[in-house]
Design a protein around this motif. Structure first.
Motif, PDB file in Angstrom:
ATOM      1  N   VAL A 300       0.782  -1.267   0.020  1.00  0.00           N
ATOM      2  CA  VAL A 300       0.259  -0.052  -0.126  1.00  0.00           C
ATOM      3  C   VAL A 300       0.971   1.335  -0.036  1.00  0.00           C
ATOM      4  O   VAL A 300       0.534   2.341  -0.748  1.00  0.00           O
ATOM      5  N   VAL A 301       2.047   1.318   0.811  1.00  0.00           N
ATOM      6  CA  VAL A 301       2.741   2.506   1.058  1.00  0.00           C
ATOM      7  C   VAL A 301       3.391   2.536  -0.481  1.00  0.00           C
ATOM      8  O   VAL A 301       3.558   3.444  -0.916  1.00  0.00           O
ATOM      9  N   TYR A 302       3.968   1.501  -0.884  1.00  0.00           N
ATOM     10  CA  TYR A 302       4.791   1.521  -2.105  1.00  0.00           C
ATOM     11  C   TYR A 302       3.808   2.088  -3.358  1.00  0.00           C
ATOM     12  O   TYR A 302       4.198   3.026  -4.323  1.00  0.00           O
ATOM     13  N   SER A 303       2.654   1.573  -3.339  1.00  0.00           N
ATOM     14  CA  SER A 303       1.660   2.052  -4.479  1.00  0.00           C
ATOM     15  C   SER A 303       1.285   3.606  -4.226  1.00  0.00           C
ATOM     16  O   SER A 303       0.943   4.224  -5.355  1.00  0.00           O
ATOM     17  N   SER A 304       1.017   3.855  -3.158  1.00  0.00           N
ATOM     18  CA  SER A 304       0.561   5.419  -2.761  1.00  0.00           C
ATOM     19  C   SER A 304       1.961   6.350  -3.080  1.00  0.00           C
ATOM     20  O   SER A 304       1.539   7.279  -3.842  1.00  0.00           O
ATOM     21  N   PHE A 305       2.983   5.746  -2.711  1.00  0.00           N
ATOM     22  CA  PHE A 305       4.183   6.722  -3.026  1.00  0.00           C
ATOM     23  C   PHE A 305       4.279   6.876  -4.552  1.00  0.00           C
ATOM     24  O   PHE A 305       4.753   7.902  -5.248  1.00  0.00           O
ATOM     25  N   LYS A 306       4.233   5.877  -5.365  1.00  0.00           N
ATOM     26  CA  LYS A 306       4.039   5.716  -6.591  1.00  0.00           C
ATOM     27  C   LYS A 306       3.242   6.654  -7.392  1.00  0.00           C
ATOM     28  O   LYS A 306       3.590   7.468  -8.125  1.00  0.00           O
ATOM     29  N   SER A 307       2.176   6.650  -6.619  1.00  0.00           N
ATOM     30  CA  SER A 307       1.043   7.520  -7.374  1.00  0.00           C
ATOM     31  C   SER A 307       1.030   8.845  -7.097  1.00  0.00           C
ATOM     32  O   SER A 307       1.098   9.768  -7.799  1.00  0.00           O
ATOM     33  N   PHE A 308       1.765   9.152  -5.761  1.00  0.00           N
ATOM     34  CA  PHE A 308       2.050  10.354  -5.427  1.00  0.00           C
ATOM     35  C   PHE A 308       3.162  10.902  -6.114  1.00  0.00           C
ATOM     36  O   PHE A 308       3.327  12.159  -6.843  1.00  0.00           O
ATOM     37  N   ASP A 309       4.284  10.214  -6.516  1.00  0.00           N
ATOM     38  CA  ASP A 309       5.319  10.854  -7.203  1.00  0.00           C
ATOM     39  C   ASP A 309       4.958  11.183  -8.767  1.00  0.00           C
ATOM     40  O   ASP A 309       5.418  11.813  -9.313  1.00  0.00           O
ATOM     41  N   THR A 310       4.065  10.271  -9.331  1.00  0.00           N
ATOM     42  CA  THR A 310       3.627  10.672 -10.607  1.00  0.00           C
ATOM     43  C   THR A 310       2.869  11.926 -10.507  1.00  0.00           C
ATOM     44  O   THR A 310       3.035  12.847 -11.747  1.00  0.00           O
ATOM     45  N   THR A 311       1.726  12.037  -9.596  1.00  0.00           N
ATOM     46  CA  THR A 311       0.972  13.401  -9.618  1.00  0.00           C
ATOM     47  C   THR A 311       2.144  14.585  -9.275  1.00  0.00           C
ATOM     48  O   THR A 311       1.916  15.586 -10.050  1.00  0.00           O
ATOM     49  N   LYS A 312       2.918  14.375  -8.466  1.00  0.00           N
ATOM     50  CA  LYS A 312       3.907  15.463  -8.064  1.00  0.00           C
ATOM     51  C   LYS A 312       4.815  15.887  -9.153  1.00  0.00           C
ATOM     52  O   LYS A 312       5.266  17.040  -9.263  1.00  0.00           O
ATOM     53  N   PHE A 313       5.218  14.637  -9.840  1.00  0.00           N
ATOM     54  CA  PHE A 313       6.321  15.228 -10.823  1.00  0.00           C
ATOM     55  C   PHE A 313       5.710  15.772 -11.827  1.00  0.00           C
ATOM     56  O   PHE A 313       6.117  16.513 -12.679  1.00  0.00           O
ATOM     57  N   LEU A 778      16.320   9.744 -12.846  1.00  0.00           N
ATOM     58  CA  LEU A 778      15.381   8.621 -12.927  1.00  0.00           C
ATOM     59  C   LEU A 778      13.987   8.518 -13.286  1.00  0.00           C
ATOM     60  O   LEU A 778      13.454   8.111 -14.059  1.00  0.00           O
ATOM     61  N   LEU A 779      13.369   9.837 -12.545  1.00  0.00           N
ATOM     62  CA  LEU A 779      11.895   9.887 -12.901  1.00  0.00           C
ATOM     63  C   LEU A 779      11.716  10.329 -14.408  1.00  0.00           C
ATOM     64  O   LEU A 779      10.790   9.865 -15.001  1.00  0.00           O
ATOM     65  N   PHE A 780      12.595  11.247 -15.188  1.00  0.00           N
ATOM     66  CA  PHE A 780      12.370  11.685 -16.161  1.00  0.00           C
ATOM     67  C   PHE A 780      12.567  10.284 -17.240  1.00  0.00           C
ATOM     68  O   PHE A 780      11.807  10.224 -18.273  1.00  0.00           O
ATOM     69  N   LEU A 781      13.344   9.603 -16.759  1.00  0.00           N
ATOM     70  CA  LEU A 781      13.421   8.001 -17.663  1.00  0.00           C
ATOM     71  C   LEU A 781      12.290   7.235 -17.476  1.00  0.00           C
ATOM     72  O   LEU A 781      11.691   6.536 -18.444  1.00  0.00           O
ATOM     73  N   MET A 782      11.706   7.409 -16.100  1.00  0.00           N
ATOM     74  CA  MET A 782      10.400   6.582 -16.061  1.00  0.00           C
ATOM     75  C   MET A 782       9.279   6.928 -16.606  1.00  0.00           C
ATOM     76  O   MET A 782       8.530   6.206 -16.959  1.00  0.00           O
ATOM     77  N   TYR A 783       9.211   8.204 -16.814  1.00  0.00           N
ATOM     78  CA  TYR A 783       8.088   8.870 -17.330  1.00  0.00           C
ATOM     79  C   TYR A 783       8.254   9.433 -18.813  1.00  0.00           C
ATOM     80  O   TYR A 783       7.408  10.032 -19.191  1.00  0.00           O
ATOM     81  N   GLU A 784       9.146   9.096 -19.465  1.00  0.00           N
ATOM     82  CA  GLU A 784       9.761   9.471 -20.724  1.00  0.00           C
ATOM     83  C   GLU A 784       8.448   9.112 -21.787  1.00  0.00           C
ATOM     84  O   GLU A 784       8.149   9.896 -22.658  1.00  0.00           O
ATOM     85  N   LYS A 785       7.593   7.953 -21.610  1.00  0.00           N
ATOM     86  CA  LYS A 785       6.442   8.078 -22.485  1.00  0.00           C
ATOM     87  C   LYS A 785       5.297   8.585 -21.918  1.00  0.00           C
ATOM     88  O   LYS A 785       4.676   8.847 -22.951  1.00  0.00           O
TER      89      LYS A 785
END
Length: 839
Positions: A300-313, A778-785
């Protein structure tokens, strides 16, 4: 405030301000080239300073609606965001926390007249002075934001109220000359977290609070399961085990401790002795709580953090694009941003950057975009920056630049046989089997050190036989010879330009120093440096290097979590010192639960070190040690029950256990946060490395070796190269002369370039730029698509607003231009794709 380290590539769609944001910035988007006045309407503020303020807002993720409008607000904003103020604010907050070292009970003071007349006034005055500076910070924010200050997030208002209460309390202590129960000191870390330089800690706290609801749901489910099993255990095992299941409270505490496995298998042994089937209950409990729900919490923490990171980034990425759009509209002419405007803008945006580095940044912005043009041809004007190029500013401005000297310039003066030897050494150290041979030697050295440590007599561990000494000298000699060959073959600059070469050099140097030190009573512990040679094993495999690189990239985030743990410790330590001071001592806990009284007997014998009374809250140092032992979990219930046994009533004993259980829960969540960070980074890092390895293999197979850059995006260091010619220096000098009438332009800003021009022998000079990669890369590479999709969605909404007439006329012109540019970019991409199909 949050930052991001890099902007997107310039080949994605354009982005500009919305109407509301243009209204905040106000003014025309078309700059007037012969005027130094601001288009924002603020008296005395130049357009370059206005653009620099907006660029800093984009860099620091500050809301555009908080843009300073009046002169006083602008001055307050500049003070608050000055580097000296950042450092002072951090130092003051740290000193405020360090006051605990000079407070009761850390500093044992009596109630003497000297204490009242001397120490307490000094301590109180220092505390009031530190709190006054923090109050000044909020006053400046009020001047900057005006009425908007009261509409900020509730956390800011709460922080201000806490400061006011603490200030009144400190003044009261200073006036009364007498201290009291001051548990409010536990909130001092709030001001430390609120400093600008702790933006990483702020982000972790924000993530935890935003994920608090799903975390709370899982924790409530966990507590429900503990309570459920506690009731069953109480009814089943009460007749067998009065110590762990004598009451429902004992049953609940026993199973809560069992969740950490600290009391396993002691908790089941009496029941197991009475009934062979009783372990089934405990096995079911551990499977449900420890192996299922605890891992669900991690998920749950990992999923929430990943969702938060996407929105924040996504929000920060668009925020930075908007800021750069405003700056471009503020400075650009018909052809783009001229060098004569870029140089004074950079003097306001990065005041410490020398003029030659400003020119490097300008050239790098054009070179970065030039690589994306067809055939490497830059279609833009030579002395201007387009908006696609300017979008790379935040990424390029962080580079450090150094001049590259031509290789072989000094070697050309050497005799031919010397140059032949140097070429042979270079071929040797570049030979694939050379690294393999060194790897085999490192493995043999590892076996040698381990076997030596296993067979040596403990009484002679600081001495060694002659054969061992000779072996150590041989291995160190081989390593020194290897490093010497590499330095001669690659050159000093190239060799020490790589992290892993520095890693090897420092380890071998430390081992060499330890080997030559005389083993005596003073320097005998230098032998502990010898096992450092084993660390060279980490460079044998690419996967090990990927792991260390990921740790290096994650180090700022891990440091933020570590600092958060420090401040959490501080809060619990202050509460512990106020409540549990002098609670435990030798022979104190004979009537405690779970047979823990023996741990406090104060005797060290064959049964163990029974001196657990050292784990106390009698000082800030002892408190940190005790809390760290609690976080490690092993026997943490012994410490908890020791303090609970000293409670005067069962109610206060319950609150004591609640204190320790709360700390355990907080550290559980924090450790889960750390694991989430590490899992996310390592999964992506290893996945990217595997992908690049396949691409590199494909390139080699298809003989695409010259332009292949598959592994560059996962290198620890980002690099780029620019070339500055004499024409560039002339252009820079002419641009500076053209803008010399601008009031804040330093007249000597290009004198260094003039001197550099006179010293140039060749027609151009090469400069290498480099910076360490960070998590944002890393985030730019993760969300390059996803990035093109985000921009396409924004651009679609933005163009729709323009067509509906929802913006002003000046905004219409800018938006229509961006929409046309977006359509032109799409058309160019389609044409490039068709040309690719034809080829």
């Amino acid at each position: 405030m949050d930052r991001i380290g890099e902007d997107a590539n310039g080949d994605i769609a354009l982005l500009t301000f919305s109407a509301a944001e243009d209204a905040v910035a106000s003014g025309s988007s078309t700059p007037v080239k012969d005027s130094s006045t601001s288009t924002s309407g603020v008296k005395g503020r130049s357009k370059w300073k206005e653009a620099a303020l907006r660029a800093k807002q984009g860099l620091h993720n500050i809301d555009f609606t908080r843009h300073p409008r009046a002169e006083a607000a602008s001055r307050a904003y500049l003070i608050l965001h000055h580097p000296a103020f950042y450092i002072t604010h951090l130092v003051v907050s740290v000193l405020l926390m360090l006051l605990a070292l000079a407070e009761w009970p850390t500093l044992l003071l009596d109630d003497s007249q000297a204490y009242r007349n001397w120490f307490l006034p000094i301590h109180g005055s220092v505390e009031v002075l530190l709190l006054s500076f923090l109050l000044l910070d909020f006053v400046l924010r009020m001047i900057w934001l005006g009425r908007q200050f009261y509409s900020l997030q509730s956390i800011t208002v709460y922080t201000f109220l806490i400061l006011v209460v603490m200030y009144i309390e400190a003044v009261a202590v200073l006036v009364r000359q007498e201290t009291h129960f001051r548990v409010l000191r536990a909130l001092r870390p709030v001001f430390f977290i609120n400093t600008h330089l702790m933006f990483g800690v702020q982000r972790v706290v924000q993530q935890v609070f935003l994920c608090l609801k799903p975390i709370s749901d899982v924790l409530l489910l966990l507590l429900f399961q503990i309570a459920f099993f506690s009731i069953i255990g109480y009814y089943i095992f009460n007749q067998y085990d009065k110590d762990y299941f004598g009451s429902f409270g004992q049953s609940f505490v026993s199973l809560f401790i069992l969740l950490s496995t600290a009391n396993h298998p002691d908790v089941l042994m009496e029941s197991y002795h009475a009934s062979p089937a009783s372990p089934i209950f405990f096995m079911c409990y551990l499977i449900v709580t420890l192996y299922v729900i605890s891992n669900v919490l991690l998920g749950v923490v990992y999923s929430s953090f990943k969702s938060f990171d996407t929105t924040k980034f996504k929000s920060m990425f668009l925020h930075k694009r908007k800021a750069l759009s405003f700056v471009y509209n503020q400075l650009a002419g018909l052809n783009g941003i001229e060098l004569s405007d870029f140089e004074p803008f950079m003097k306001e945006f990065q005041p410490q950057m020398p003029a030659w580095q400003v020119l490097c940044v300008f050239k790098a912005l054009k070179a970065e975009r030039k690589m994306q043009m067809d055939g490497g041809v830059d279609r833009d004007n030579v002395g201007f920056l387009s908006i696609e190029q300017f979008y790379e500013l935040y990424r390029i401005v962080g580079f450090k630049w150094k001049e590259v000297r031509k290789k072989g310039k000094r070697c050309a003066q050497l005799p031919e046989f010397v140059r032949s030897i140097l070429r042979s050494i270079y071929k040797l150290v570049s030979w694939h089997w050379f690294n393999s041979i060194i790897s085999v030697i490192i493995i043999f050295n590892t076996i040698f050190v381990v076997v030596n440590a296993a067979i040596i007599d403990p009484a002679e561990r600081f001495s060694e036989p002659v054969g061992i000494k000779i072996g150590n000298f041989i291995f160190i000699g081989i390593y020194c010879f290897e490093i010497l060959l590499r330095i001669v073959g690659y050159g000093v600059v190239e060799y020490f330009g790589k992290f892993w070469n520095w890693f090897d050099f420092i380890i071998i140097l430390a081992s060499l120093i330890a080997q030559f030190m005389e083993i005596n009573s003073v320097l005998k512990y230098a032998i502990l440096l010898r096992p450092l040679r084993l660390l060279r094993l980490l460079r044998l495999k690419r996967r090990y290097r990927d792991i260390l690189d990921a740790v290096g990239i994650l180090s700022p985030q891990l440091l933020s979590v570590a600092l958060l743990l420090v401040v959490v410790y501080y809060g619990f330590a202050i509460i512990g010192m106020e409540v549990f001071h002098k609670s435990v001592f030798p022979q104190c806990c004979n009537d405690s639960w779970f047979y823990v009284g023996g741990y406090y007997s104060g005797v060290i014998n064959s049964t163990g070190p029974n001196v657990y009374w050292l784990n106390n809250f009698d000082s800030i140092f002892h408190s940190y040690v005790t809390l760290f032992e609690l976080m490690v979990i092993n026997n943490w219930f012994v410490i908890m029950e020791g303090f609970a046994s000293q409670a005067s009533t069962s109610l206060t004993a319950g609150f004591t256990r609640l204190y320790f259980m709360t700390f355990y829960t907080v550290t559980l969540v924090t450790s889960t946060v750390i694991i989430s960070y590490i899992v996310e980074a390592f999964v992506f890092k290893i996945t990217t490395a595997n992908r690049n390895a396949k691409l590199l293999k494909f390139c080699k197979k298809n003989h695409v070796g010259i332009d292949c850059n598959c592994s560059a995006e996962t290198d620890r260091v980002k690099r780029m190269t620019v070339e500055i010619s004499l024409d560039d220096i002339d252009l820079f000098s002419q641009s500076s002369l053209k803008s010399q009438s601008k009031p804040f332009l330093h007249s000597n800003s290009f004198n260094g370039l003039r001197k550099k021009k006179l010293s140039l022998v060749q027609e151009s000079t090469i400069y290498h730029g480099y910076r360490l990669r960070n998590r944002e890369d890393l985030l730019f590479l993760m969300y390059e698509k996803e990035i093109p999709t985000w921009l396409a969605e924004y651009q679609k909404d933005h163009c729709a607003d323009t067509s509906q007439g929802m913006v002003t006329q000046s905004a219409d012109n800018s938006n229509n231009a961006d929409c046309n540019s977006y359509l032109q970019s799409f058309k160019t991409s389609v044409m490039d794709f068709l040309e690719y199909l034809v080829e």
